[in-house]
Structures are given as C-alpha cells and as structure tokens.
Design a protein around this motif. Structure first.
Motif, PDB file in Angstrom:
ATOM      1  N   ALA A  46       0.848  -1.195   0.000  1.00 20.56           N
ATOM      2  CA  ALA A  46       0.000   0.000   0.000  1.00 20.56           C
ATOM      3  C   ALA A  46       0.878   1.237   0.000  1.00 20.56           C
ATOM      4  N   GLY A  47       0.474   2.241  -0.768  1.00 21.18           N
ATOM      5  CA  GLY A  47       1.218   3.494  -0.815  1.00 21.18           C
ATOM      6  C   GLY A  47       0.818   4.406   0.333  1.00 21.18           C
ATOM      7  N   VAL A  48       1.774   5.194   0.814  1.00 18.88           N
ATOM      8  CA  VAL A  48       1.517   6.197   1.850  1.00 18.88           C
ATOM      9  C   VAL A  48       1.575   7.562   1.182  1.00 18.88           C
ATOM     10  N   THR A  49       0.488   8.321   1.258  1.00 18.12           N
ATOM     11  CA  THR A  49       0.389   9.592   0.553  1.00 18.12           C
ATOM     12  C   THR A  49       0.216  10.753   1.525  1.00 18.12           C
ATOM     13  N   PHE A  50       0.439  11.963   1.015  1.00 20.56           N
ATOM     14  CA  PHE A  50       0.250  13.151   1.855  1.00 20.56           C
ATOM     15  C   PHE A  50      -1.187  13.274   2.363  1.00 20.56           C
ATOM     16  N   PRO A  51      -2.204  12.983   1.531  1.00 23.26           N
ATOM     17  CA  PRO A  51      -3.570  13.024   2.075  1.00 23.26           C
ATOM     18  C   PRO A  51      -3.782  12.106   3.278  1.00 23.26           C
ATOM     19  N   ASP A  52      -3.045  10.987   3.348  1.00 26.68           N
ATOM     20  CA  ASP A  52      -3.188  10.114   4.514  1.00 26.68           C
ATOM     21  C   ASP A  52      -2.846  10.851   5.802  1.00 26.68           C
ATOM     22  N   THR A  53      -1.776  11.637   5.760  1.00 26.59           N
ATOM     23  CA  THR A  53      -1.398  12.375   6.971  1.00 26.59           C
ATOM     24  C   THR A  53      -2.437  13.441   7.309  1.00 26.59           C
ATOM     25  N   LEU A  54      -2.987  14.096   6.288  1.00 28.61           N
ATOM     26  CA  LEU A  54      -4.033  15.091   6.543  1.00 28.61           C
ATOM     27  C   LEU A  54      -5.286  14.441   7.123  1.00 28.61           C
ATOM     28  N   LEU A  55      -5.626  13.258   6.612  1.00 31.42           N
ATOM     29  CA  LEU A  55      -6.806  12.551   7.101  1.00 31.42           C
ATOM     30  C   LEU A  55      -6.694  12.214   8.578  1.00 31.42           C
ATOM     31  N   THR A  56      -5.491  11.933   9.054  1.00 35.89           N
ATOM     32  CA  THR A  56      -5.329  11.593  10.471  1.00 35.89           C
ATOM     33  C   THR A  56      -5.610  12.788  11.380  1.00 35.89           C
ATOM     34  N   ARG A  57      -5.617  13.991  10.799  1.00 34.44           N
ATOM     35  CA  ARG A  57      -5.890  15.207  11.576  1.00 34.44           C
ATOM     36  C   ARG A  57      -7.232  15.844  11.217  1.00 34.44           C
ATOM     37  N   ASP A 108      -5.450 -12.302 -10.687  1.00 33.81           N
ATOM     38  CA  ASP A 108      -4.822 -11.217 -11.443  1.00 33.81           C
ATOM     39  C   ASP A 108      -4.015 -10.312 -10.520  1.00 33.81           C
ATOM     40  N   ARG A 109      -2.845  -9.889 -10.992  1.00 38.40           N
ATOM     41  CA  ARG A 109      -2.060  -8.867 -10.302  1.00 38.40           C
ATOM     42  C   ARG A 109      -2.630  -7.509 -10.689  1.00 38.40           C
ATOM     43  N   VAL A 110      -2.886  -6.639  -9.697  1.00 35.38           N
ATOM     44  CA  VAL A 110      -3.527  -5.363  -9.988  1.00 35.38           C
ATOM     45  C   VAL A 110      -2.965  -4.251  -9.106  1.00 35.38           C
ATOM     46  N   ALA A 111      -3.179  -3.019  -9.562  1.00 30.75           N
ATOM     47  CA  ALA A 111      -3.060  -1.830  -8.721  1.00 30.75           C
ATOM     48  C   ALA A 111      -4.462  -1.255  -8.616  1.00 30.75           C
ATOM     49  N   ALA A 112      -4.750  -0.576  -7.508  1.00 32.63           N
ATOM     50  CA  ALA A 112      -6.098  -0.062  -7.303  1.00 32.63           C
ATOM     51  C   ALA A 112      -6.063   1.252  -6.542  1.00 32.63           C
ATOM     52  N   LEU A 135      -1.777  -5.097 -13.414  1.00 30.47           N
ATOM     53  CA  LEU A 135      -0.385  -4.743 -13.135  1.00 30.47           C
ATOM     54  C   LEU A 135       0.521  -5.728 -13.862  1.00 30.47           C
ATOM     55  N   PRO A 136       1.331  -5.247 -14.808  1.00 28.99           N
ATOM     56  CA  PRO A 136       2.222  -6.157 -15.543  1.00 28.99           C
ATOM     57  C   PRO A 136       3.158  -6.905 -14.609  1.00 28.99           C
ATOM     58  N   GLY A 137       3.547  -8.091 -15.014  1.00 27.33           N
ATOM     59  CA  GLY A 137       4.452  -8.892 -14.212  1.00 27.33           C
ATOM     60  C   GLY A 137       5.818  -8.266 -14.038  1.00 27.33           C
ATOM     61  N   THR A 138       6.177  -7.327 -14.914  1.00 28.91           N
ATOM     62  CA  THR A 138       7.468  -6.653 -14.816  1.00 28.91           C
ATOM     63  C   THR A 138       7.479  -5.534 -13.778  1.00 28.91           C
ATOM     64  N   VAL A 139       6.302  -5.200 -13.228  1.00 29.87           N
ATOM     65  CA  VAL A 139       6.196  -4.133 -12.222  1.00 29.87           C
ATOM     66  C   VAL A 139       5.960  -4.764 -10.858  1.00 29.87           C
ATOM     67  N   SER A 140       6.790  -4.436  -9.888  1.00 27.74           N
ATOM     68  CA  SER A 140       6.647  -5.008  -8.552  1.00 27.74           C
ATOM     69  C   SER A 140       5.393  -4.477  -7.871  1.00 27.74           C
ATOM     70  N   PHE A 141       4.929  -5.198  -6.873  1.00 23.58           N
ATOM     71  CA  PHE A 141       3.778  -4.723  -6.108  1.00 23.58           C
ATOM     72  C   PHE A 141       4.109  -3.395  -5.415  1.00 23.58           C
ATOM     73  N   GLU A 142       5.339  -3.265  -4.935  1.00 21.44           N
ATOM     74  CA  GLU A 142       5.724  -2.021  -4.256  1.00 21.44           C
ATOM     75  C   GLU A 142       5.653  -0.834  -5.208  1.00 21.44           C
ATOM     76  N   ALA A 143       6.157  -1.009  -6.426  1.00 19.66           N
ATOM     77  CA  ALA A 143       6.069   0.070  -7.413  1.00 19.66           C
ATOM     78  C   ALA A 143       4.620   0.298  -7.835  1.00 19.66           C
ATOM     79  N   GLY A 144       3.871  -0.787  -7.980  1.00 20.79           N
ATOM     80  CA  GLY A 144       2.481  -0.668  -8.392  1.00 20.79           C
ATOM     81  C   GLY A 144       1.638   0.113  -7.400  1.00 20.79           C
ATOM     82  N   ALA A 145       1.955  -0.023  -6.114  1.00 18.82           N
ATOM     83  CA  ALA A 145       1.193   0.694  -5.093  1.00 18.82           C
ATOM     84  C   ALA A 145       1.430   2.196  -5.134  1.00 18.82           C
ATOM     85  N   ALA A 146       2.475   2.642  -5.816  1.00 16.68           N
ATOM     86  CA  ALA A 146       2.751   4.071  -5.932  1.00 16.68           C
ATOM     87  C   ALA A 146       2.211   4.667  -7.220  1.00 16.68           C
TER      88      ALA A 146
END
Length: 231
Positions: free
Chosen positions: A36-47, A81-85, A106-117
């Motif tokens: 899962a990606g961590v985004t700036f809106p996540d920090t705003l949501l916590t406040r 299926d491998r996916v990003a969402a 999500l193509p097999g050449t893209v890692s899950f970590e990269a896909g989450a971003a």
C-alpha cells in the motif's frame, strides 16, 4: 482481517492496528493487498484536515497493489490477477474492495511495491501533463517539489514523452534525487526564476508542475513561455 485505522483525529499517532471485518459489497473487486502506498492526504486525514472528512474509526490507504480474490462478471478481471487499485480508503488492510473502474492490471514486470505508488502519483501527473497540459516531445517542463512523489512521477513521465525537465528542489540532496529520477537539470527553490530563465535562454518553460504553491506560484507563472501552461 488486520487493518490500520484512524481512531481519533490527532495525527498519525492515532492509528491503531487491529482486527476488523473483511470488506463486502456487490459488484466490487476484492483484492488481497500486498503493498500500500503512503500519501500526503493520509497524513491530513489523520488530523481531519483533508477535504474529505470520514468520521473515525476509518481505515487509511488510498492506493494499493495486490492479487484479485474475486471480481464481478464483466469487469475484465479474474481471480489471481495482479492489480493496482485506487480504492480511496481501506488500503491499509489485508484485503480491500474497490469499484472495477479503479482497479488496473499490473504487468508482471512491475513489482507490487512500485504498483502501489502508481495510482495517486502517476495517474495525477498523466492527467495534468498529458490530458490538460498537452505535453509534446521537445517541450520543457519545470517541476516543483521534484524529489517528492508527484515530483519524481512528473519527471519520469515528462522524460518518457520526450521533454526536457528542470527540477526545483530545496536542497542539494533533493537535487540528486531529482536527477536520479531523470531530470536534465536541477535548481534551488530560492531564486529559481532567474535560474530557469538562464537555462532556457530567456524563453521560459512550456509547462510548470507546481504541487507546492504558496509564494512560488507567482514566479512559476513568470517562468512560463508564451502560450504555456501551469498546474
């Protein structure tokens, strides 16, 4: 399932990990989350400072990558299926459910970590640079906040479209990050306008990507060439 939830609106310290029911919903794609990606809106949501203000408790996480557990007929997706969402919420969990139109193979050449971003950063930048900015090969793009998520995505996408990229950063260390992402040049935010004019022979740039705003915006406009775009 295990999930990270915001239990009160006083910052990231309010996030608690615990057991919650698995998501359900007719017509949704159910994804077992790998990253899962961590985004700036996540920090705003916590406040409670984001424009969307869900009442606590709620699960953070607006972008994920993983493996489809179940998908509705006609969605074009299938179990395994491998996916990003881009579910909007709920990504900081073992499983998330999302509308089919925000789940992408999500193509097999893209890692899950990269896909989450990909969803938040790269789709935002693609919309701004290509759909609204009309980016063409040979143009010059100025990118503020160039060492951040939107910034590095803007650099990489602009280079993929054949543009020249000038990165604006606050430190030399961040300049190194921007160059590693593909920027042709990097200038410090303090006094970036004359530096950009010098590097473009006085013409200015064709597109400015400015996720920073504030006092920079006026000089961002002044750095544009005639008939150029700023977003």
């Amino acid at each position: 399932m295990r999930a990270a939830r915001v239990t009160r609106l006083d910052g990231p310290a309010a996030i608690e990990v615990g057991d919650v029911p698995e998501p359900t919903g007719e017509g949704l794609v159910v994804v077992d989350v790998v990253a899962a990606g961590v985004t700036f809106p996540d920090t705003l949501l916590t406040r409670g400072q984001y424009q969307i203000k869900p009442p606590p408790p709620f699960i953070l996480g607006c972008e994920v990558a993983g493996v489809v557990r179940a998908a509705p007929a006609g969605s074009g997706l299938a179990e395994g299926d491998r996916v990003a969402a881009f579910p909007g919420f709920g990504g900081f969990a073992e499983t998330v459910a999302a509308e089919p139109n925000v789940v992408f193979p999500l193509p097999g050449t893209v890692s899950f970590e990269a896909g989450a971003a990909l969803p938040m950063n790269y789709l935002t930048v693609h919309f701004g640079l290509v759909r609204r900015g009309g980016l063409h090969p040979g143009e010059t793009v100025l990118v503020h906040g160039a060492a951040g998520g939107i910034g590095t995505a803007a650099i990489q996408l602009a280079k993929a479209y054949g543009a020249t990229v000038i990165a604006v950063v606050s430190t030399e260390e961040k300049a190194a990050v921007a160059r590693a992402a593909g920027a042709d040049d990097a200038v410090l935010a303090d006094g970036f306008l004359p530096a950009v004019k010098e590097r473009t022979g006085g013409r200015g740039v064709d597109i400015v990507v400015d996720p920073v705003g504030g006092d920079r915006f006026t000089d961002s406009l002044r750095s544009l060439a005639p008939r150029a775009a700023c977003w």
